[in-house]
Design a protein around this motif. Structure first.
Motif, PDB file in Angstrom:
ATOM      1  N   GLY A 109       9.270  -3.459   1.507  1.00  0.00           N
ATOM      2  CA  GLY A 109       9.188  -2.537   0.131  1.00  0.00           C
ATOM      3  C   GLY A 109      10.776  -2.278  -0.356  1.00  0.00           C
ATOM      4  N   SER A 110      10.893  -0.928  -0.678  1.00  0.00           N
ATOM      5  CA  SER A 110      12.111  -0.688  -1.263  1.00  0.00           C
ATOM      6  C   SER A 110      13.028  -0.015  -0.230  1.00  0.00           C
ATOM      7  N   TRP A 111      14.207  -1.031   0.023  1.00  0.00           N
ATOM      8  CA  TRP A 111      14.852  -0.429   1.014  1.00  0.00           C
ATOM      9  C   TRP A 111      15.723   1.125   0.810  1.00  0.00           C
ATOM     10  N   PHE A 112      15.907   1.118  -0.566  1.00  0.00           N
ATOM     11  CA  PHE A 112      16.683   2.426  -1.088  1.00  0.00           C
ATOM     12  C   PHE A 112      15.598   3.598  -1.051  1.00  0.00           C
ATOM     13  N   ASP A 113      14.542   3.373  -1.203  1.00  0.00           N
ATOM     14  CA  ASP A 113      13.529   4.444  -1.055  1.00  0.00           C
ATOM     15  C   ASP A 113      13.067   4.714   0.413  1.00  0.00           C
ATOM     16  N   HIS A 114      13.071   3.725   1.215  1.00  0.00           N
ATOM     17  CA  HIS A 114      13.020   3.845   2.648  1.00  0.00           C
ATOM     18  C   HIS A 114      13.939   5.010   3.128  1.00  0.00           C
ATOM     19  N   VAL A 115      15.372   4.680   3.071  1.00  0.00           N
ATOM     20  CA  VAL A 115      16.390   5.277   3.288  1.00  0.00           C
ATOM     21  C   VAL A 115      16.098   7.054   2.737  1.00  0.00           C
ATOM     22  N   LEU A 116      16.044   6.803   1.491  1.00  0.00           N
ATOM     23  CA  LEU A 116      15.760   8.352   0.657  1.00  0.00           C
ATOM     24  C   LEU A 116      14.712   9.076   1.334  1.00  0.00           C
ATOM     25  N   TYR A 137       0.774  -1.173   0.176  1.00  0.00           N
ATOM     26  CA  TYR A 137       0.043   0.104  -0.071  1.00  0.00           C
ATOM     27  C   TYR A 137       0.951   1.366  -0.044  1.00  0.00           C
ATOM     28  N   LYS A 138       0.881   2.109  -0.982  1.00  0.00           N
ATOM     29  CA  LYS A 138       1.598   3.153  -1.293  1.00  0.00           C
ATOM     30  C   LYS A 138       2.967   2.411  -1.414  1.00  0.00           C
ATOM     31  N   SER A 139       4.026   2.782  -0.922  1.00  0.00           N
ATOM     32  CA  SER A 139       5.228   2.559  -0.745  1.00  0.00           C
ATOM     33  C   SER A 139       5.650   1.273   0.149  1.00  0.00           C
ATOM     34  N   THR A 140       4.758   1.069   1.063  1.00  0.00           N
ATOM     35  CA  THR A 140       5.139   0.006   2.063  1.00  0.00           C
ATOM     36  C   THR A 140       4.562  -1.190   1.781  1.00  0.00           C
ATOM     37  N   ILE A 141       5.483  -2.283   2.155  1.00  0.00           N
ATOM     38  CA  ILE A 141       4.853  -3.768   1.782  1.00  0.00           C
ATOM     39  C   ILE A 141       4.523  -4.167   3.134  1.00  0.00           C
ATOM     40  N   PHE A 142       3.333  -4.538   3.430  1.00  0.00           N
ATOM     41  CA  PHE A 142       2.731  -5.371   4.614  1.00  0.00           C
ATOM     42  C   PHE A 142       2.895  -6.860   4.684  1.00  0.00           C
ATOM     43  N   LYS A 159      12.738 -19.673  -1.241  1.00  0.00           N
ATOM     44  CA  LYS A 159      13.639 -20.904  -1.658  1.00  0.00           C
ATOM     45  C   LYS A 159      14.812 -20.656  -1.626  1.00  0.00           C
ATOM     46  N   THR A 160      15.529 -19.687  -2.291  1.00  0.00           N
ATOM     47  CA  THR A 160      16.909 -19.538  -2.391  1.00  0.00           C
ATOM     48  C   THR A 160      17.489 -18.195  -1.991  1.00  0.00           C
ATOM     49  N   PHE A 161      18.414 -18.011  -1.882  1.00  0.00           N
ATOM     50  CA  PHE A 161      19.263 -16.578  -1.642  1.00  0.00           C
ATOM     51  C   PHE A 161      18.853 -15.730  -2.819  1.00  0.00           C
ATOM     52  N   GLY A 162      19.132 -16.448  -3.822  1.00  0.00           N
ATOM     53  CA  GLY A 162      18.889 -15.564  -5.111  1.00  0.00           C
ATOM     54  C   GLY A 162      17.537 -15.019  -5.397  1.00  0.00           C
ATOM     55  N   ASP A 163      16.746 -15.808  -4.835  1.00  0.00           N
ATOM     56  CA  ASP A 163      15.188 -15.145  -5.033  1.00  0.00           C
ATOM     57  C   ASP A 163      14.986 -13.963  -4.205  1.00  0.00           C
ATOM     58  N   ILE A 164      15.534 -13.948  -3.004  1.00  0.00           N
ATOM     59  CA  ILE A 164      15.470 -12.683  -2.298  1.00  0.00           C
ATOM     60  C   ILE A 164      16.272 -11.608  -2.699  1.00  0.00           C
ATOM     61  N   PHE A 165      17.434 -11.864  -3.376  1.00  0.00           N
ATOM     62  CA  PHE A 165      18.429 -11.012  -3.659  1.00  0.00           C
ATOM     63  C   PHE A 165      17.719 -10.285  -4.748  1.00  0.00           C
ATOM     64  N   TRP A 166      16.877 -10.821  -5.794  1.00  0.00           N
ATOM     65  CA  TRP A 166      16.210 -10.228  -6.697  1.00  0.00           C
ATOM     66  C   TRP A 166      14.980  -9.576  -6.472  1.00  0.00           C
ATOM     67  N   ASP A 167      14.388  -9.866  -5.384  1.00  0.00           N
ATOM     68  CA  ASP A 167      13.209  -9.480  -5.016  1.00  0.00           C
ATOM     69  C   ASP A 167      13.722  -7.994  -4.053  1.00  0.00           C
ATOM     70  N   PHE A 168      14.591  -8.044  -3.335  1.00  0.00           N
ATOM     71  CA  PHE A 168      15.194  -6.955  -2.831  1.00  0.00           C
ATOM     72  C   PHE A 168      15.521  -5.849  -3.878  1.00  0.00           C
ATOM     73  N   LEU A 169      16.193  -6.166  -4.618  1.00  0.00           N
ATOM     74  CA  LEU A 169      16.633  -5.193  -5.984  1.00  0.00           C
ATOM     75  C   LEU A 169      15.448  -4.575  -6.633  1.00  0.00           C
ATOM     76  N   GLU A 170      14.384  -5.291  -6.562  1.00  0.00           N
ATOM     77  CA  GLU A 170      13.034  -5.098  -7.436  1.00  0.00           C
ATOM     78  C   GLU A 170      12.074  -4.493  -6.651  1.00  0.00           C
ATOM     79  N   ASP A 171      12.603  -4.222  -5.222  1.00  0.00           N
ATOM     80  CA  ASP A 171      11.658  -3.309  -4.336  1.00  0.00           C
ATOM     81  C   ASP A 171      10.371  -4.565  -4.046  1.00  0.00           C
ATOM     82  N   ASN A 172      10.691  -5.580  -3.926  1.00  0.00           N
ATOM     83  CA  ASN A 172       9.422  -6.510  -3.660  1.00  0.00           C
ATOM     84  C   ASN A 172       9.834  -7.371  -2.456  1.00  0.00           C
ATOM     85  N   ALA A 173      10.712  -7.323  -1.482  1.00  0.00           N
ATOM     86  CA  ALA A 173      11.033  -7.797  -0.446  1.00  0.00           C
ATOM     87  C   ALA A 173      10.163  -7.353   0.780  1.00  0.00           C
ATOM     88  N   PRO A 174      10.155  -8.123   1.791  1.00  0.00           N
ATOM     89  CA  PRO A 174       8.995  -7.531   2.972  1.00  0.00           C
ATOM     90  C   PRO A 174       9.614  -6.115   3.418  1.00  0.00           C
TER      91      PRO A 174
END
Length: 292
Positions: free
Chosen positions: A167-174, A14-19, A150-165
């Motif tokens: 939301g976007s780490w980058f946007d959160h800090v910014l 919702y908006k930028s936050t992933i719940f 399932k794998t570290f690679g899965d969370i790696f791409w989710d993180f870079l695509e702003d889909n990890a738990p």
């Protein structure tokens, strides 16, 4: 009105936050965050998930205990610093003694409006995103309300695509840094606490206006070490583990640089490229390894 984006049976944005999806949490509840009545003496702890929230909870609780020894409560840190996104938040928060404290992972646009209007104290903990990513990977294996990655690679791409738990780490800090002139906010780095916990506690006390004795500060530091927190059921969420809310203990290593044990050379090079592109001229530095 902004719509809800369902990412999986376990998460929605919702908006930028992933719940995390949980029974009973509604859009009305989320809108209610913004209208929470806060007091000028309240303290808000803001973090992106897995950036040192539990650690800072303990530090804040110990500082408040030292400043108000007659108000010490025999409850867990989860109750002393309730979670804004939690279903029991309103009841717990209203019944807390001043100064009240609460914690949250939401972006600034979902914070209570009074956080800015009343200029309450906001503590923002940052951690280098590579270690955040690794910690998120382990967290998905533990918390029953998230699907195990399932794998570290899965969370790696989710993180870079702003889909990890979270939301976007980058946007959160910014986004939080962009609000620094509108909010009374203290930025603190996870890695700085690892290197000089006492020094960071002293700075935090000054920001919060808590004039503690040297002995009191020493006690705050001692109680907030990783070793002591790991054996303190009020700090380590042992009750949630025993209630089968987690599959394994939530406190792992409390280190910096663990990402080196997970990232491939190619992943690290790609992450560095994305980091440079997205963080640009961000003025605050990050510590990737305490040996650097």
């Amino acid at each position: 009105m902004d719509s809800v984006e369902h990412l999986s049976p376990y998460m929605f944005r919702y908006k930028s936050t992933i719940f995390a999806t949980r029974e009973g949490l509604t859009l009305e509840d989320i809108h209610g965050f913004q209208h929470l009545e806060v007091r000028p003496t309240d303290i808000c702890l803001c973090t992106f998930p897995k950036s040192g929230t539990m650690w800072m909870q303990e530090i804040l609780v110990q500082i408040v205990n030292a400043a108000y020894p007659n108000q010490v409560e025999d409850v867990s840190n989860r109750m002393r610093v309730p979670w804004l996104e939690g279903m029991s938040f309103n009841n717990v928060f209203r019944e807390s003694h001043d100064p009240r404290m609460f914690r949250t992972h939401v972006f600034p646009d979902l914070l209570p409006k009074d956080v800015k209007a009343k200029k309450i104290k906001v503590v923002y903990v940052m951690r280098n995103p590579k270690d955040v990513l690794v910690s998120l990977y382990h967290f998905t294996q533990s918390w029953i309300q998230l699907e195990s990655v399932k794998t570290f690679g899965d969370i790696f791409w989710d993180f870079l695509e702003d889909n990890a738990p979270g939301g976007s780490w980058f946007d959160h800090v910014l986004h939080f840094h962009r609000e620094k002139d509108q909010m009374d906010i203290h930025f603190i780095k996870y890695e700085d606490m690892l290197m000089d916990l006492r020094g960071e506690v002293v700075k935090l006390c000054a920001f919060l206006g808590k004039d503690l004795t040297d002995e009191a500060i020493d006690h705050v530091v001692e109680m907030s070490t990783f070793k002591n927190m790991k054996t303190n059921p009020k700090a380590n969420y042992k009750d949630l583990l025993e209630a089968d809310k987690y599959r394994k203990p939530t406190m792992r290593k409390g280190e910096a640089g663990d990402w080196k044990n997970y990232f491939t050379v190619a992943q690290n090079e790609h992450f560095d490229k994305v980091f440079k592109e997205r963080m640009g001229e961000f003025p605050l530095s990050f510590t990737w390894d305490l040996q650097q």
